[in-house]
Scaffold this motif. Structure first.
Motif, mmCIF file in Angstrom:
data_model
loop_
_atom_site.group_PDB
_atom_site.id
_atom_site.type_symbol
_atom_site.label_atom_id
_atom_site.label_comp_id
_atom_site.label_asym_id
_atom_site.label_seq_id
_atom_site.Cartn_x
_atom_site.Cartn_y
_atom_site.Cartn_z
ATOM 1 N N ALA A 1 41.643 -69.150 -55.357
ATOM 2 C CA ALA A 1 41.662 -68.057 -54.381
ATOM 3 C C ALA A 1 40.715 -68.322 -53.226
ATOM 4 N N ASP A 2 39.498 -68.837 -53.523
ATOM 5 C CA ASP A 2 38.526 -69.116 -52.468
ATOM 6 C C ASP A 2 39.077 -70.144 -51.479
ATOM 7 N N ILE A 3 39.766 -71.142 -51.992
ATOM 8 C CA ILE A 3 40.344 -72.163 -51.123
ATOM 9 C C ILE A 3 41.402 -71.547 -50.221
ATOM 10 N N ARG A 4 42.212 -70.657 -50.764
ATOM 11 C CA ARG A 4 43.246 -70.024 -49.947
ATOM 12 C C ARG A 4 42.626 -69.226 -48.797
ATOM 13 N N THR A 5 41.563 -68.487 -49.112
ATOM 14 C CA THR A 5 40.895 -67.681 -48.087
ATOM 15 C C THR A 5 40.287 -68.568 -47.002
ATOM 16 N N LEU A 6 39.591 -69.614 -47.439
ATOM 17 C CA LEU A 6 38.986 -70.546 -46.481
ATOM 18 C C LEU A 6 40.059 -71.264 -45.664
ATOM 19 N N HIS A 7 41.162 -71.582 -46.316
ATOM 20 C CA HIS A 7 42.272 -72.279 -45.654
ATOM 21 C C HIS A 7 42.845 -71.413 -44.529
#
Length: 257
Positions: free
Chosen positions: A2-8
């Motif tokens: 989830a964190d990667i999706r947000t940062l992405h």
């Protein structure tokens, strides 16, 4: 992830708003997150969607590095992307940006006059020359080999440039060509009118010519540039052919000297 999706998502927003320094900061966090999830190197053990996301992040990183004039970072991203492009795990979902990244790498090789690696890279791009992103550096390389620098300059000034990132590399290439023409001019002539040197060197104004002449330690007086005189008679050699090709579209060589 989830964190990667947000940062992405934030990364793409930063690029859309052309906030490239912020994008670079987000990329550092994203690469660490990908490393923690073992997604920085493609593997069949990693879900395809995660690999697609990782590939896109690295591609954005390559583009951002160009906007930040960070050649070393671009080369790192390019190297990190190669396993993703070669991965059988991603064969069903090829990258839409692969040829864009490859074309930018080809342009970089041209600015370094690294023709051997240029052709090696091109050979590893099946059907690549049918793509506008690859066709552009191939076209420039052909003109460079011919000494048709005027065509290269015109191509960098027109709608033929495939993207904003390509325009950045193209200007570097024009600068390289300008210095090569300057070196040829020094060997071929004792002097040239400033007005003709403006066309010859692809500069926008006579003031820019004077500034360039100062950088090259040329003497400027009475509307002419005087090149440093070397021992012995100046020889035109092949320089004349290069210069003829360059200024032929504007006027005959005889009007210069």
């Amino acid at each position: 992830m989830a964190d990667i999706r947000t940062l992405h998502q934030s990364l793409h927003q930063s690029v859309a708003s052309k906030d490239y320094p912020r994008a670079a900061g987000l990329l550092s966090k994203l690469k660490l997150a990908l490393l923690e999830h073992n997604a920085l190197i493609p593997s069949h053990d990693i879900p395809a969607q995660a690999l697609i996301q990782a590939r896109d992040i690295l591609e954005v990183g390559a583009v951002v590095s160009i906007h930040l004039n960070d050649e070393a970072a671009f080369l790192r991203y390019y190297a990190q992307l190669q396993p993703f492009y070669a991965s059988t795990a991603l064969e069903a979902t090829p990258s839409a940006n692969k040829n864009k990244i490859a074309g930018l790498y080809l342009l970089l090789l041209l600015t370094k006059n690294n023709i051997a690696d240029f052709h090696t890279t091109l050979e590893n791009l099946p059907d690549g020359e049918d793509d506008a992103f690859v066709r552009y550096p191939v076209m420039l390389e052909q003109w460079l080999m011919e000494g048709s620098y005027d065509k290269v300059w015109q191509a960098t000034k027109s709608s033929q440039v495939p993207s904003e990132e390509y325009a950045k590399f193209s200007q570097v290439l024009v600068g390289t060509i300008r210095h090569e023409i300057a070196s040829c001019s020094e060997k071929a002539y004792a002097s040239l009118p400033v007005s003709n040197a403006k066309q010859l060197l692809f500069l926008e104004s006579e003031g820019a010519v004077v500034q360039f002449a100062q950088e090259r330690e040329w003497e400027v007086r009475d509307g002419r540039i005087y090149f440093p005189v070397e021992e012995g008679e100046k020889e035109a050699l092949s320089s004349n052919r290069i210069i003829e090709n360059t200024i032929g579209y504007a006027q005959e060589l005889e009007t210069i000297v």
